[in-house]
Design a protein around this motif. Structure first.
Motif, PDB file in Angstrom:
ATOM      1  N   ASP A  88      45.717  23.936  42.272  1.00 45.63           N
ATOM      2  CA  ASP A  88      46.992  24.538  42.676  1.00 45.63           C
ATOM      3  C   ASP A  88      46.949  26.061  42.703  1.00 45.63           C
ATOM      4  N   ILE A  89      45.832  26.653  42.332  1.00 49.82           N
ATOM      5  CA  ILE A  89      45.745  28.117  42.329  1.00 49.82           C
ATOM      6  C   ILE A  89      44.884  28.576  43.502  1.00 49.82           C
ATOM      7  N   ASN A  90      45.207  29.768  44.026  1.00 51.69           N
ATOM      8  CA  ASN A  90      44.456  30.274  45.179  1.00 51.69           C
ATOM      9  C   ASN A  90      43.395  31.298  44.789  1.00 51.69           C
ATOM     10  N   TYR A  91      43.236  31.526  43.490  1.00 52.56           N
ATOM     11  CA  TYR A  91      42.135  32.344  43.002  1.00 52.56           C
ATOM     12  C   TYR A  91      41.751  31.849  41.613  1.00 52.56           C
ATOM     13  N   LEU A  92      40.534  32.178  41.193  1.00 49.57           N
ATOM     14  CA  LEU A  92      40.006  31.680  39.926  1.00 49.57           C
ATOM     15  C   LEU A  92      39.690  32.856  39.011  1.00 49.57           C
ATOM     16  N   PRO A  93      40.414  33.006  37.890  1.00 52.43           N
ATOM     17  CA  PRO A  93      40.088  34.088  36.953  1.00 52.43           C
ATOM     18  C   PRO A  93      38.737  33.835  36.292  1.00 52.43           C
ATOM     19  N   LEU A  94      37.992  34.900  36.059  1.00 55.08           N
ATOM     20  CA  LEU A  94      36.647  34.775  35.478  1.00 55.08           C
ATOM     21  C   LEU A  94      36.528  35.509  34.145  1.00 55.08           C
ATOM     22  N   SER A  95      37.670  35.819  33.547  1.00 57.76           N
ATOM     23  CA  SER A  95      37.670  36.531  32.273  1.00 57.76           C
ATOM     24  C   SER A  95      38.815  36.015  31.418  1.00 57.76           C
ATOM     25  N   GLY A  96      39.045  36.684  30.278  1.00 57.79           N
ATOM     26  CA  GLY A  96      40.172  36.346  29.417  1.00 57.79           C
ATOM     27  C   GLY A  96      41.334  37.290  29.653  1.00 57.79           C
ATOM     28  N   ILE A  97      42.298  37.265  28.741  1.00 54.42           N
ATOM     29  CA  ILE A  97      43.482  38.114  28.841  1.00 54.42           C
ATOM     30  C   ILE A  97      43.108  39.530  28.411  1.00 54.42           C
ATOM     31  N   SER A  98      43.419  40.510  29.224  1.00 55.09           N
ATOM     32  CA  SER A  98      42.975  41.879  28.982  1.00 55.09           C
ATOM     33  C   SER A  98      43.851  42.605  27.970  1.00 55.09           C
ATOM     34  N   ASN A  99      43.218  43.550  27.260  1.00 59.34           N
ATOM     35  CA  ASN A  99      43.903  44.466  26.335  1.00 59.34           C
ATOM     36  C   ASN A  99      44.781  43.757  25.318  1.00 59.34           C
ATOM     37  N   LEU A 132      27.657  23.005  35.524  1.00 58.39           N
ATOM     38  CA  LEU A 132      27.349  23.340  36.918  1.00 58.39           C
ATOM     39  C   LEU A 132      27.828  22.239  37.860  1.00 58.39           C
ATOM     40  N   ASN A 133      27.696  20.973  37.450  1.00 56.78           N
ATOM     41  CA  ASN A 133      28.189  19.870  38.283  1.00 56.78           C
ATOM     42  C   ASN A 133      29.680  19.991  38.549  1.00 56.78           C
ATOM     43  N   ASP A 134      30.443  20.356  37.514  1.00 56.48           N
ATOM     44  CA  ASP A 134      31.888  20.547  37.692  1.00 56.48           C
ATOM     45  C   ASP A 134      32.176  21.762  38.569  1.00 56.48           C
ATOM     46  N   GLU A 135      31.406  22.826  38.373  1.00 59.29           N
ATOM     47  CA  GLU A 135      31.645  24.065  39.127  1.00 59.29           C
ATOM     48  C   GLU A 135      31.370  23.879  40.624  1.00 59.29           C
ATOM     49  N   LEU A 136      30.405  23.027  40.940  1.00 60.46           N
ATOM     50  CA  LEU A 136      30.077  22.790  42.354  1.00 60.46           C
ATOM     51  C   LEU A 136      31.175  22.029  43.094  1.00 60.46           C
ATOM     52  N   ASN A 137      32.138  21.490  42.348  1.00 57.57           N
ATOM     53  CA  ASN A 137      33.290  20.833  42.961  1.00 57.57           C
ATOM     54  C   ASN A 137      34.476  21.771  43.131  1.00 57.57           C
ATOM     55  N   ASN A 138      34.298  23.024  42.741  1.00 52.17           N
ATOM     56  CA  ASN A 138      35.356  24.028  42.896  1.00 52.17           C
ATOM     57  C   ASN A 138      35.059  24.870  44.129  1.00 52.17           C
ATOM     58  N   GLN A 139      35.931  24.809  45.115  1.00 55.69           N
ATOM     59  CA  GLN A 139      35.664  25.453  46.397  1.00 55.69           C
ATOM     60  C   GLN A 139      35.561  26.965  46.285  1.00 55.69           C
ATOM     61  N   ILE A 140      36.364  27.556  45.398  1.00 55.24           N
ATOM     62  CA  ILE A 140      36.307  29.015  45.246  1.00 55.24           C
ATOM     63  C   ILE A 140      34.926  29.440  44.763  1.00 55.24           C
ATOM     64  N   LEU A 141      34.382  28.714  43.781  1.00 53.36           N
ATOM     65  CA  LEU A 141      33.055  29.058  43.261  1.00 53.36           C
ATOM     66  C   LEU A 141      31.962  28.792  44.286  1.00 53.36           C
ATOM     67  N   PHE A 175      31.466  37.231  49.878  1.00 54.58           N
ATOM     68  CA  PHE A 175      32.732  36.697  49.355  1.00 54.58           C
ATOM     69  C   PHE A 175      33.116  37.387  48.047  1.00 54.58           C
ATOM     70  N   THR A 176      34.393  37.701  47.914  1.00 56.02           N
ATOM     71  CA  THR A 176      34.914  38.263  46.676  1.00 56.02           C
ATOM     72  C   THR A 176      36.384  37.893  46.526  1.00 56.02           C
ATOM     73  N   GLN A 177      36.824  37.764  45.279  1.00 56.31           N
ATOM     74  CA  GLN A 177      38.244  37.535  44.997  1.00 56.31           C
ATOM     75  C   GLN A 177      38.965  38.842  44.652  1.00 56.31           C
ATOM     76  N   ASN A 178      38.214  39.947  44.614  1.00 56.27           N
ATOM     77  CA  ASN A 178      38.772  41.250  44.247  1.00 56.27           C
ATOM     78  C   ASN A 178      39.497  41.189  42.896  1.00 56.27           C
ATOM     79  N   LEU A 179      38.835  40.573  41.914  1.00 57.79           N
ATOM     80  CA  LEU A 179      39.470  40.372  40.606  1.00 57.79           C
ATOM     81  C   LEU A 179      39.712  41.683  39.863  1.00 57.79           C
ATOM     82  N   ILE A 180      38.900  42.691  40.140  1.00 55.94           N
ATOM     83  CA  ILE A 180      39.079  43.987  39.494  1.00 55.94           C
ATOM     84  C   ILE A 180      40.472  44.540  39.755  1.00 55.94           C
ATOM     85  N   SER A 181      40.982  44.336  40.972  1.00 55.59           N
ATOM     86  CA  SER A 181      42.287  44.888  41.354  1.00 55.59           C
ATOM     87  C   SER A 181      43.439  43.912  41.104  1.00 55.59           C
ATOM     88  N   ARG A 182      43.145  42.766  40.473  1.00 52.91           N
ATOM     89  CA  ARG A 182      44.195  41.746  40.250  1.00 52.91           C
ATOM     90  C   ARG A 182      44.435  41.516  38.763  1.00 52.91           C
TER      91      ARG A 182
END
Length: 307
Positions: free
Chosen positions: A119-130, A242-251, A260-267
């Motif tokens: 249900d999400i259109n981007y995938l976060p690759l880190s934790g909660i900042s600051n 890795l098997n689970d990750e290969l089923n994620n279209q964003i990855l 390809f980039t999600q521009n996570l630095i600016s989000r």
């Protein structure tokens, strides 16, 4: 034998064969003993069965003794070694306790929580900042750290350095579970390197597999001068993840398209909002699970003891 084969070769796709080899040996041994039992005298069979049952009962008695004493001795040993009380609280219990002192404190929520979320259109690759972040407890105390500007377990000033001597990616070992920051791999590298060498950045997070780690490099490798990238591989579960990750279209997009980039630095703010929402959901789930476990605690303990 069929069940061992199913768990080893079908469920885990052969990635944990070394773990299941003991069960294969036991299964073959039992099949062999069953076969030769047709050819040995009845009296000998009775004697073998008596010896086997005696050993089994003896093992359960020892198991029971060790199980009871382990629960009692671990906090005592911790108290002797550290002078502190063993922390028995669950993640959500310490979260509620510490939230009274610091309303902004959070529990670690990483990329693995979103792998199967369509249900999400981007995938976060880190934790909660600051945020002060509660990680886990394996040694009697909770590892808690202040996350950096992007949500990783680093001193924030490491991002301001021009040169990076070591950049780490990996899962829980890299992240720093369940130790204080000064005992993580990254912090040890900071202490070991020379003063005139560059910084050390840790991009690891618990639950990460190889594809998330690759995507993390693509999104957060911001420096031109990175001397060494340390990719820390954990054989026990990385291939399953890795098997689970290969089923994620964003990855998968990171594999198919080099640009390809999600521009996570600016989000950062979007990511923080999504992770905080997921944290609230997980806390509710953990509370329910804890209440259910308390209701059937005796059954769970007996099941573990028998296994």
């Amino acid at each position: 034998m069929c069940y061992v084969f199913y768990r080893s070769q079908i469920f885990h796709k052969g990635t944990l064969f070394n773990y299941y080899i003991n069960y294969y040996v036991i299964a073959f041994l039992l099949i062999f003993l069953s076969f030769i039992s047709f050819f040995i005298p009845k009296k000998l069979k009775i004697n073998i069965t008596t010896v086997f049952l005696s050993i089994l009962i003896g093992m359960y008695l020892i198991e029971g003794y060790l199980s009871i004493n382990k629960k009692n001795l671990k906090p005592i040993i911790y108290k002797i070694n550290t002078g502190k009380n063993y922390d028995r609280r669950t993640n959500f219990q310490i979260y509620h306790d510490l939230k009274k002192e610091d309303p902004n404190i959070v529990v670690s929520i990483g990329p693995g929580y979103f792998i199967k979320d369509s249900d999400i259109n981007y995938l976060p690759l880190s934790g909660i900042s600051n945020r002060k972040t509660i990680l886990c407890n394996e040694g009697g105390y909770y590892a808690i750290y202040q996350s950096d500007r992007y949500g990783f377990n680093n001193p924030d000033e490491e991002w301001d350095k021009d040169d990076i001597e070591f950049l780490l990616v990996g899962d829980s070992y890299t992240h720093g579970c369940c130790v204080n920051r000064e005992d993580t791999i990254a912090s040890n590298l900071i202490n070991l390197k020379k003063k005139d060498q560059g910084g050390v950045l840790n991009l690891g997070y618990s639950g990460n597999g190889p594809l998330i780690e690759y995507a993390t490099l693509r999104e957060y490798l911001l420096f031109k001068n990175v001397k060494r990238v340390l990719w820390i591989y954990f054989e026990s579960n990385d291939l399953n993840e890795l098997n689970d990750e290969l089923n994620n279209q964003i990855l998968v997009n990171y594999l198919k398209d080099k640009n390809f980039t999600q521009n996570l630095i600016s989000r950062k703010q979007e990511i923080k909002k999504l992770l905080l929402k997921k944290l609230d959901e997980e806390i509710i789930i953990k509370e329910r699970e804890y209440n259910l476990e308390q209701e059937k605690f005796i059954g769970i303990g007996l099941s573990r003891f028998l296994k």
